[in-house]
Design a protein around this motif. Sequence first.
Motif, short mmCIF file in Angstrom:
data_model
loop_
_atom_site.label_atom_id
_atom_site.label_comp_id
_atom_site.label_asym_id
_atom_site.label_seq_id
_atom_site.Cartn_x
_atom_site.Cartn_y
_atom_site.Cartn_z
N ASP A 37 -20.37 19.69 9.54
CA ASP A 37 -21.28 19.11 10.53
C ASP A 37 -20.59 18.10 11.44
OD1 ASP A 37 -20.84 17.12 8.71
OD2 ASP A 37 -22.94 16.50 8.55
N GLY A 38 -19.25 18.03 11.39
CA GLY A 38 -18.54 17.08 12.24
C GLY A 38 -18.23 15.77 11.56
N SER A 39 -18.73 15.56 10.34
CA SER A 39 -18.39 14.37 9.58
C SER A 39 -17.08 14.64 8.84
CB SER A 39 -19.51 14.03 8.58
OG SER A 39 -19.73 15.12 7.69
N CYS A 40 -16.60 13.66 8.07
CA CYS A 40 -15.35 13.90 7.36
C CYS A 40 -15.26 13.02 6.11
CB CYS A 40 -14.15 13.64 8.26
SG CYS A 40 -13.80 11.90 8.60
N LEU A 41 -14.35 13.40 5.25
CA LEU A 41 -14.07 12.65 4.04
C LEU A 41 -12.60 12.24 4.06
CD1 LEU A 41 -14.73 11.68 1.11
CD2 LEU A 41 -14.02 13.97 0.34
N LYS A 42 -12.35 10.94 3.94
CA LYS A 42 -10.98 10.43 3.79
C LYS A 42 -10.78 10.13 2.32
CE LYS A 42 -9.76 6.24 5.01
NZ LYS A 42 -9.42 5.04 5.82
N LEU A 43 -9.79 10.80 1.71
CA LEU A 43 -9.61 10.72 0.27
C LEU A 43 -8.16 10.42 -0.07
CD1 LEU A 43 -11.37 11.25 -2.34
CD2 LEU A 43 -10.30 13.53 -2.38
N THR A 44 -7.97 9.50 -1.03
CA THR A 44 -6.63 9.22 -1.52
C THR A 44 -6.14 10.40 -2.33
OG1 THR A 44 -7.04 6.83 -1.57
CG2 THR A 44 -5.22 7.66 -2.92
N THR A 45 -5.02 10.99 -1.92
CA THR A 45 -4.55 12.23 -2.55
C THR A 45 -3.12 12.16 -3.08
OG1 THR A 45 -3.87 13.02 -0.35
CG2 THR A 45 -6.07 13.68 -1.14
N ALA A 46 -2.36 11.15 -2.72
CA ALA A 46 -0.96 11.11 -3.14
C ALA A 46 -0.43 9.68 -3.08
CB ALA A 46 -0.12 12.02 -2.26
N GLN A 47 0.72 9.47 -3.70
CA GLN A 47 1.44 8.21 -3.59
C GLN A 47 2.80 8.52 -2.99
OE1 GLN A 47 2.10 6.45 -7.46
NE2 GLN A 47 2.30 8.44 -8.46
N LYS A 88 0.86 -1.19 0.00
CA LYS A 88 0.00 0.00 0.00
C LYS A 88 0.90 1.24 0.00
CE LYS A 88 -3.75 2.39 2.45
NZ LYS A 88 -3.05 3.65 2.79
N GLY A 89 1.07 1.81 -1.18
CA GLY A 89 1.97 2.94 -1.32
C GLY A 89 1.27 4.24 -1.64
N ILE A 90 0.08 4.42 -1.10
CA ILE A 90 -0.69 5.64 -1.33
C ILE A 90 -1.08 6.28 0.00
CG2 ILE A 90 -1.60 5.09 -3.62
CD1 ILE A 90 -4.05 3.89 -2.33
N VAL A 91 -1.38 7.58 -0.08
CA VAL A 91 -1.64 8.37 1.13
C VAL A 91 -3.05 8.92 1.09
CG1 VAL A 91 -0.90 10.38 2.46
CG2 VAL A 91 0.80 9.01 1.23
N GLN A 92 -3.72 8.86 2.25
CA GLN A 92 -5.06 9.43 2.38
C GLN A 92 -5.01 10.71 3.22
OE1 GLN A 92 -4.68 5.87 2.68
NE2 GLN A 92 -5.23 6.02 0.52
N THR A 93 -5.81 11.69 2.81
CA THR A 93 -5.94 12.95 3.54
C THR A 93 -7.34 13.01 4.14
OG1 THR A 93 -4.42 14.06 2.03
CG2 THR A 93 -5.80 15.46 3.42
N LEU A 94 -7.42 13.48 5.39
CA LEU A 94 -8.70 13.59 6.08
C LEU A 94 -9.21 15.03 5.98
CD1 LEU A 94 -10.15 11.30 7.59
CD2 LEU A 94 -9.35 12.31 9.73
N TYR A 95 -10.39 15.20 5.42
CA TYR A 95 -10.99 16.52 5.27
C TYR A 95 -12.18 16.63 6.23
CZ TYR A 95 -8.26 16.83 0.96
OH TYR A 95 -7.24 16.86 0.05
N SER A 96 -12.12 17.57 7.16
CA SER A 96 -13.22 17.78 8.10
C SER A 96 -14.35 18.54 7.41
CB SER A 96 -12.73 18.57 9.32
OG SER A 96 -11.73 17.86 10.01
N LEU A 97 -15.59 18.11 7.65
CA LEU A 97 -16.76 18.77 7.08
C LEU A 97 -17.49 19.55 8.17
CD1 LEU A 97 -17.98 15.82 4.81
CD2 LEU A 97 -16.44 17.70 4.23
#
Length: 402
Positions: A343-353, A332-341
Amino acid sequence: MEDQRKEKRILLKGALYGALTMFMAALLVLAGLTATGRISLHTDAISAGTSRKAAEIQSIIENQFLYEDEVREEDLQDMSLKGYVAGLGDPYSVYYDKEETEDLLASTEGKYAGIGALMAQDQETLEITVQEVYEDTPAEDAGMKNGDVLLSVDGKDVTGMSLSDVVDLVKGEENTKLTVTVRRDGSSIDMEMTRKIVENRTVKTEMKEGGVGYLKITEFDSVTYEQFQNGLETLEKEGMTALVVDLRDNPGGNLDTVCQILDLLLPEGTIVYTEDKNGERVDTKTSDDEHQFTKPLAVLVNGRSASASEVFSGAVQDYGTGTIIGTQTYGKGIVQTLYSLSDGSCLKLTTAQYFTPDGRNIHGEGITPDIVVEKSADDQTDNQLEKAVETVQNAVDGTEKE
Protein backbone atom coordinates in the motif's frame (compact mmCIF):
# COMPACT_ATOMS: atom_id res chain seq x y z
CA MET A 1 -29.23 14.38 19.08
CA GLU A 2 -29.71 10.72 19.98
CA ASP A 3 -29.64 9.78 16.30
CA GLN A 4 -26.32 11.64 15.92
CA ARG A 5 -24.84 9.77 18.87
CA LYS A 6 -25.98 6.45 17.41
CA GLU A 7 -24.45 7.37 14.06
CA LYS A 8 -21.14 8.26 15.72
CA ARG A 9 -21.14 4.96 17.63
CA ILE A 10 -21.74 3.06 14.39
CA LEU A 11 -18.87 4.90 12.69
CA LEU A 12 -16.59 4.29 15.67
CA LYS A 13 -17.51 0.61 15.76
CA GLY A 14 -16.75 0.32 12.08
CA ALA A 15 -13.40 2.02 12.45
CA LEU A 16 -12.45 -0.15 15.43
CA TYR A 17 -13.55 -3.32 13.67
CA GLY A 18 -11.62 -2.41 10.55
CA ALA A 19 -8.48 -1.63 12.53
CA LEU A 20 -8.79 -4.85 14.55
CA THR A 21 -9.25 -6.89 11.38
CA MET A 22 -6.20 -5.25 9.82
CA PHE A 23 -4.15 -5.85 12.96
CA MET A 24 -5.09 -9.52 13.21
CA ALA A 25 -4.40 -10.00 9.51
CA ALA A 26 -0.91 -8.63 10.07
CA LEU A 27 -0.42 -11.04 12.94
CA LEU A 28 -1.48 -13.96 10.77
CA VAL A 29 0.94 -12.92 8.06
CA LEU A 30 3.76 -12.80 10.59
CA ALA A 31 2.63 -16.12 12.01
CA GLY A 32 2.84 -17.60 8.53
CA LEU A 33 6.35 -16.24 8.10
CA THR A 34 7.30 -17.79 11.41
CA ALA A 35 5.87 -21.13 10.39
CA THR A 36 7.90 -21.15 7.20
CA GLY A 37 11.05 -20.29 9.09
CA ARG A 38 11.61 -17.01 7.23
CA ILE A 39 11.61 -15.08 10.47
CA SER A 40 11.85 -16.07 14.10
CA LEU A 41 9.34 -14.60 16.53
CA HIS A 42 7.76 -15.71 19.78
CA THR A 43 4.59 -17.36 18.54
CA ASP A 44 2.95 -16.92 21.94
CA ALA A 45 2.50 -13.26 20.98
CA ILE A 46 0.15 -14.38 18.21
CA SER A 47 -2.38 -16.36 20.17
CA ALA A 48 -6.03 -16.61 20.91
CA GLY A 49 -5.34 -14.60 24.04
CA THR A 50 -4.05 -11.70 21.97
CA SER A 51 -7.18 -11.79 19.82
CA ARG A 52 -9.46 -11.82 22.87
CA LYS A 53 -7.60 -8.94 24.50
CA ALA A 54 -7.82 -6.86 21.33
CA ALA A 55 -11.56 -7.49 21.17
CA GLU A 56 -11.92 -6.42 24.82
CA ILE A 57 -10.06 -3.19 24.15
CA GLN A 58 -12.22 -2.58 21.08
CA SER A 59 -15.40 -2.97 23.16
CA ILE A 60 -14.21 -0.61 25.92
CA ILE A 61 -13.20 2.08 23.42
CA GLU A 62 -16.46 1.70 21.51
CA ASN A 63 -18.55 2.25 24.62
CA GLN A 64 -16.47 4.68 26.65
CA PHE A 65 -14.15 6.78 24.47
CA LEU A 66 -15.02 10.48 24.77
CA TYR A 67 -13.80 11.72 21.39
CA GLU A 68 -15.47 9.08 19.25
CA ASP A 69 -16.11 11.48 16.37
CA GLU A 70 -12.33 12.03 15.94
CA VAL A 71 -11.43 8.37 15.43
CA ARG A 72 -10.06 7.43 12.00
CA GLU A 73 -9.74 3.79 10.99
CA GLU A 74 -6.55 4.50 9.06
CA ASP A 75 -4.89 5.96 12.17
CA LEU A 76 -5.91 2.97 14.26
CA GLN A 77 -4.48 0.56 11.72
CA ASP A 78 -1.20 2.44 11.34
CA MET A 79 -0.68 2.81 15.08
CA SER A 80 -1.46 -0.86 15.73
CA LEU A 81 1.24 -1.83 13.23
CA LYS A 82 3.66 0.72 14.67
CA GLY A 83 3.04 -0.75 18.10
CA TYR A 84 3.60 -4.29 16.89
CA VAL A 85 7.00 -3.44 15.39
CA ALA A 86 7.89 -1.35 18.46
CA GLY A 87 7.25 -4.49 20.51
CA LEU A 88 10.45 -5.93 19.05
CA GLY A 89 12.28 -3.60 21.42
CA ASP A 90 14.63 -2.38 18.67
CA PRO A 91 14.67 1.43 18.31
CA TYR A 92 15.90 1.12 14.71
CA SER A 93 13.07 -1.13 13.49
CA VAL A 94 10.09 1.01 12.51
CA TYR A 95 6.84 0.79 10.54
CA TYR A 96 6.21 3.86 8.36
CA ASP A 97 2.80 4.72 6.91
CA LYS A 98 2.53 5.81 3.29
CA GLU A 99 3.13 9.52 3.93
CA GLU A 100 6.04 8.83 6.27
CA THR A 101 7.53 6.45 3.70
CA GLU A 102 7.47 9.15 1.04
CA ASP A 103 9.23 11.57 3.42
CA LEU A 104 11.78 8.91 4.39
CA LEU A 105 12.67 8.10 0.78
CA ALA A 106 12.93 11.78 -0.09
CA SER A 107 15.27 12.41 2.84
CA THR A 108 17.61 9.54 1.94
CA GLU A 109 17.77 10.62 -1.69
CA GLY A 110 18.92 14.07 -0.61
CA LYS A 111 16.58 15.80 -3.06
CA TYR A 112 13.28 17.57 -2.50
CA ALA A 113 10.97 20.12 -4.09
CA GLY A 114 11.43 23.35 -2.19
CA ILE A 115 13.11 26.74 -2.24
CA GLY A 116 16.73 25.96 -1.32
CA ALA A 117 17.20 27.68 2.04
CA LEU A 118 18.65 26.26 5.24
CA MET A 119 16.67 27.36 8.30
CA ALA A 120 17.20 27.21 12.05
CA GLN A 121 14.97 27.92 15.04
CA ASP A 122 15.90 29.86 18.16
CA GLN A 123 14.97 27.66 21.10
CA GLU A 124 13.98 30.64 23.27
CA THR A 125 12.15 33.00 20.90
CA LEU A 126 11.09 30.20 18.48
CA GLU A 127 11.90 32.53 15.60
CA ILE A 128 12.89 30.73 12.40
CA THR A 129 15.83 32.33 10.65
CA VAL A 130 17.42 31.70 7.28
CA GLN A 131 20.94 30.38 7.89
CA GLU A 132 22.04 29.83 4.32
CA VAL A 133 20.62 30.44 0.85
CA TYR A 134 21.82 27.89 -1.68
CA GLU A 135 23.04 28.99 -5.09
CA ASP A 136 20.78 28.76 -8.13
CA THR A 137 17.61 28.14 -6.14
CA PRO A 138 14.17 29.79 -5.90
CA ALA A 139 15.20 31.39 -2.60
CA GLU A 140 18.24 33.05 -4.18
CA ASP A 141 16.27 34.13 -7.24
CA ALA A 142 13.63 35.74 -4.99
CA GLY A 143 16.25 37.72 -3.06
CA MET A 144 16.14 35.82 0.23
CA LYS A 145 19.17 36.52 2.43
CA ASN A 146 20.91 35.01 5.43
CA GLY A 147 19.36 36.39 8.62
CA ASP A 148 15.85 36.82 7.21
CA VAL A 149 13.21 35.88 9.80
CA LEU A 150 10.23 33.89 8.50
CA LEU A 151 6.85 35.40 9.30
CA SER A 152 4.42 33.47 7.10
CA VAL A 153 4.11 30.97 4.26
CA ASP A 154 1.23 31.49 1.84
CA GLY A 155 -0.40 33.78 4.38
CA LYS A 156 -0.16 31.26 7.24
CA ASP A 157 1.49 32.78 10.31
CA VAL A 158 4.43 30.59 11.34
CA THR A 159 5.03 32.31 14.68
CA GLY A 160 5.55 29.65 17.36
CA MET A 161 5.36 26.75 14.91
CA SER A 162 7.97 24.00 15.03
CA LEU A 163 10.76 24.09 12.48
CA SER A 164 9.67 20.74 10.98
CA ASP A 165 6.11 22.01 10.46
CA VAL A 166 7.37 25.15 8.74
CA VAL A 167 9.67 23.11 6.51
CA ASP A 168 6.65 20.98 5.54
CA LEU A 169 4.84 24.16 4.51
CA VAL A 170 7.75 25.32 2.38
CA LYS A 171 8.23 21.98 0.65
CA GLY A 172 5.66 20.76 -1.85
CA GLU A 173 5.13 19.64 -5.40
CA GLU A 174 7.64 20.68 -8.03
CA ASN A 175 6.65 23.78 -10.07
CA THR A 176 4.01 24.90 -7.54
CA LYS A 177 4.04 28.51 -6.36
CA LEU A 178 4.25 29.89 -2.84
CA THR A 179 4.70 33.23 -1.10
CA VAL A 180 7.12 33.52 1.82
CA THR A 181 7.02 36.61 4.01
CA VAL A 182 10.16 37.52 5.94
CA ARG A 183 11.27 40.27 8.30
CA ARG A 184 14.46 42.12 7.41
CA ASP A 185 15.72 45.29 9.09
CA GLY A 186 12.31 45.87 10.67
CA SER A 187 10.38 45.59 7.39
CA SER A 188 8.19 42.80 6.02
CA ILE A 189 9.02 41.51 2.55
CA ASP A 190 6.84 39.21 0.44
CA MET A 191 8.73 36.83 -1.85
CA GLU A 192 6.98 34.85 -4.57
CA MET A 193 8.73 31.63 -5.56
CA THR A 194 8.17 28.49 -7.61
CA ARG A 195 9.33 25.26 -5.97
CA LYS A 196 11.93 23.23 -7.83
CA ILE A 197 14.05 20.17 -7.11
CA VAL A 198 16.84 21.10 -4.72
CA GLU A 199 19.76 18.99 -3.57
CA ASN A 200 20.69 18.88 0.10
CA ARG A 201 24.11 20.41 0.60
CA THR A 202 25.72 17.56 2.50
CA VAL A 203 29.36 18.46 1.78
CA LYS A 204 31.12 21.71 2.65
CA THR A 205 34.47 22.39 0.96
CA GLU A 206 37.11 24.83 2.20
CA MET A 207 40.85 25.36 1.84
CA LYS A 208 42.54 26.01 5.18
CA GLU A 209 45.91 27.65 5.72
CA GLY A 210 48.98 25.77 4.56
CA GLY A 211 47.18 24.00 1.76
CA VAL A 212 45.07 21.81 4.07
CA GLY A 213 41.81 20.83 2.39
CA TYR A 214 38.66 20.58 4.55
CA LEU A 215 35.58 18.53 3.69
CA LYS A 216 32.66 18.56 6.12
CA ILE A 217 30.08 15.80 5.49
CA THR A 218 26.80 16.35 7.36
CA GLU A 219 25.20 13.03 6.31
CA PHE A 220 25.55 10.33 3.67
CA ASP A 221 22.70 10.75 1.17
CA SER A 222 22.51 9.59 -2.44
CA VAL A 223 23.75 13.02 -3.55
CA THR A 224 26.75 13.04 -1.20
CA TYR A 225 29.14 11.01 -3.35
CA GLU A 226 29.07 13.45 -6.26
CA GLN A 227 29.36 16.43 -3.90
CA PHE A 228 32.36 14.83 -2.15
CA GLN A 229 34.01 13.92 -5.45
CA ASN A 230 33.56 17.46 -6.78
CA GLY A 231 34.86 18.94 -3.53
CA LEU A 232 37.93 16.69 -3.56
CA GLU A 233 38.68 17.59 -7.19
CA THR A 234 38.30 21.30 -6.40
CA LEU A 235 40.76 21.07 -3.51
CA GLU A 236 43.23 19.11 -5.64
CA LYS A 237 43.13 21.83 -8.30
CA GLU A 238 43.79 24.45 -5.62
CA GLY A 239 46.99 22.67 -4.60
CA MET A 240 45.86 20.70 -1.57
CA THR A 241 48.75 19.13 0.36
CA ALA A 242 46.68 17.33 3.05
CA LEU A 243 43.03 16.68 3.89
CA VAL A 244 40.75 16.84 6.91
CA VAL A 245 37.38 15.07 6.64
CA ASP A 246 34.94 16.26 9.32
CA LEU A 247 32.32 13.66 10.35
CA ARG A 248 31.38 15.24 13.67
CA ASP A 249 27.62 15.19 14.30
CA ASN A 250 27.14 13.07 11.16
CA PRO A 251 24.45 10.47 12.04
CA GLY A 252 25.23 8.22 9.06
CA GLY A 253 23.00 7.45 6.11
CA ASN A 254 23.38 5.41 2.96
CA LEU A 255 25.89 2.54 3.26
CA ASP A 256 26.47 2.36 -0.50
CA THR A 257 27.29 6.08 -0.58
CA VAL A 258 29.93 5.95 2.14
CA CYS A 259 31.53 2.94 0.43
CA GLN A 260 31.65 4.82 -2.89
CA ILE A 261 33.44 7.68 -1.14
CA LEU A 262 35.88 5.35 0.60
CA ASP A 263 36.66 3.76 -2.77
CA LEU A 264 38.18 7.13 -3.73
CA LEU A 265 40.48 7.06 -0.70
CA LEU A 266 41.42 3.49 0.22
CA PRO A 267 43.75 0.93 -1.36
CA GLU A 268 42.30 -2.22 -2.92
CA GLY A 269 40.54 -4.43 -0.36
CA THR A 270 37.54 -4.80 1.93
CA ILE A 271 35.75 -1.66 3.11
CA VAL A 272 33.11 -3.29 5.28
CA TYR A 273 31.24 -6.58 5.48
CA THR A 274 27.92 -7.58 7.06
CA GLU A 275 26.64 -10.74 8.74
CA ASP A 276 23.04 -11.82 9.28
CA LYS A 277 21.47 -13.29 12.42
CA ASN A 278 22.96 -16.70 11.62
CA GLY A 279 26.47 -15.31 11.37
CA GLU A 280 26.49 -15.77 7.62
CA ARG A 281 28.32 -13.12 5.63
CA VAL A 282 25.69 -11.52 3.39
CA ASP A 283 27.49 -8.60 1.80
CA THR A 284 31.04 -7.35 1.35
CA LYS A 285 31.88 -3.88 0.06
CA THR A 286 35.30 -3.48 -1.52
CA SER A 287 37.53 -0.78 -2.95
CA ASP A 288 39.52 -1.17 -6.16
CA ASP A 289 43.04 0.00 -6.97
CA GLU A 290 41.96 2.71 -9.41
CA HIS A 291 41.88 5.48 -6.80
CA GLN A 292 43.83 5.96 -3.59
CA PHE A 293 44.37 9.07 -1.47
CA THR A 294 48.05 9.19 -0.51
CA LYS A 295 48.34 12.63 1.07
CA PRO A 296 48.18 13.08 4.87
CA LEU A 297 44.59 12.55 6.06
CA ALA A 298 42.77 13.21 9.33
CA VAL A 299 39.15 12.32 10.17
CA LEU A 300 37.27 14.26 12.85
CA VAL A 301 34.63 12.38 14.91
CA ASN A 302 32.61 12.78 18.09
CA GLY A 303 29.87 11.08 20.08
CA ARG A 304 27.28 11.93 17.44
CA SER A 305 29.25 10.37 14.59
CA ALA A 306 27.31 7.18 13.93
CA SER A 307 26.65 4.29 11.56
CA ALA A 308 28.02 5.17 8.09
CA SER A 309 30.36 7.70 9.76
CA GLU A 310 31.80 4.82 11.76
CA VAL A 311 32.13 2.69 8.64
CA PHE A 312 34.23 5.55 7.22
CA SER A 313 36.41 6.15 10.28
CA GLY A 314 36.76 2.43 11.04
CA ALA A 315 38.01 1.62 7.54
CA VAL A 316 40.46 4.53 7.48
CA GLN A 317 41.75 3.48 10.89
CA ASP A 318 42.16 -0.20 9.95
CA TYR A 319 44.07 0.62 6.77
CA GLY A 320 46.18 3.24 8.55
CA THR A 321 45.60 5.73 5.75
CA GLY A 322 44.60 8.51 8.13
CA THR A 323 44.47 9.64 11.75
CA ILE A 324 41.14 9.60 13.63
CA ILE A 325 40.84 12.63 15.92
CA GLY A 326 38.18 13.72 18.41
CA THR A 327 36.11 11.70 20.88
CA GLN A 328 34.57 8.21 21.00
CA THR A 329 31.95 7.70 18.29
CA TYR A 330 28.33 6.68 18.89
CA GLY A 331 28.62 2.91 18.38
CA LYS A 332 25.95 1.87 15.87
CA GLY A 333 27.24 -1.21 14.10
CA ILE A 334 24.01 -2.66 12.74
CA VAL A 335 22.26 -2.41 9.38
CA GLN A 336 18.60 -1.77 8.59
CA THR A 337 16.82 -3.02 5.47
CA LEU A 338 13.82 -1.20 4.00
CA TYR A 339 10.94 -3.45 2.90
CA SER A 340 8.29 -1.84 0.68
CA LEU A 341 4.69 -2.89 1.42
CA SER A 342 1.86 -3.15 -1.08
CA ASP A 343 0.00 0.00 0.00
CA GLY A 344 3.03 2.32 -0.23
CA SER A 345 4.01 1.98 3.42
CA CYS A 346 7.22 0.27 4.49
CA LEU A 347 9.00 -1.61 7.24
CA LYS A 348 12.53 -0.71 8.31
CA LEU A 349 14.03 -3.73 10.04
CA THR A 350 17.41 -4.45 11.60
CA THR A 351 18.77 -7.37 9.57
CA ALA A 352 22.55 -7.49 9.96
CA GLN A 353 25.60 -6.24 11.81
CA TYR A 354 28.64 -4.81 10.11
CA PHE A 355 32.36 -5.33 10.62
CA THR A 356 35.34 -3.13 9.76
CA PRO A 357 38.06 -4.50 7.43
CA ASP A 358 39.93 -5.96 10.44
CA GLY A 359 36.77 -7.70 11.67
CA ARG A 360 35.75 -5.25 14.39
CA ASN A 361 32.07 -4.91 15.30
CA ILE A 362 31.76 -1.59 17.10
CA HIS A 363 28.06 -1.77 18.02
CA GLY A 364 27.61 -0.37 21.51
CA GLU A 365 31.28 0.60 21.70
CA GLY A 366 32.14 2.99 18.89
CA ILE A 367 35.45 3.93 17.32
CA THR A 368 38.21 5.07 19.67
CA PRO A 369 40.15 7.96 18.08
CA ASP A 370 43.89 7.67 17.52
CA ILE A 371 44.18 11.09 19.13
CA VAL A 372 41.55 11.92 21.74
CA VAL A 373 40.68 15.62 21.87
CA GLU A 374 37.75 16.82 23.97
CA LYS A 375 35.85 19.79 22.56
CA SER A 376 36.85 23.06 24.16
CA ALA A 377 34.19 25.00 26.05
CA ASP A 378 35.31 28.09 24.16
CA ASP A 379 32.86 28.54 21.28
CA GLN A 380 35.23 30.96 19.58
CA THR A 381 37.76 28.27 18.74
CA ASP A 382 37.55 24.75 17.32
CA ASN A 383 40.41 23.01 19.10
CA GLN A 384 39.58 19.63 17.53
CA LEU A 385 39.83 21.03 14.00
CA GLU A 386 43.00 22.90 14.96
CA LYS A 387 44.53 19.62 16.16
CA ALA A 388 43.54 17.87 12.92
CA VAL A 389 45.08 20.62 10.79
CA GLU A 390 48.25 20.57 12.92
CA THR A 391 48.48 16.77 12.62
CA VAL A 392 48.31 16.67 8.82
CA GLN A 393 50.60 19.69 8.48
CA ASN A 394 53.18 17.93 10.64
CA ALA A 395 52.87 14.88 8.39
CA VAL A 396 53.48 17.07 5.35
CA ASP A 397 56.54 18.60 7.04
CA GLY A 398 57.75 15.17 8.15
CA THR A 399 57.73 16.18 11.82
CA GLU A 400 55.78 15.22 14.91
CA LYS A 401 54.67 17.47 17.71
CA GLU A 402 53.07 16.53 20.99
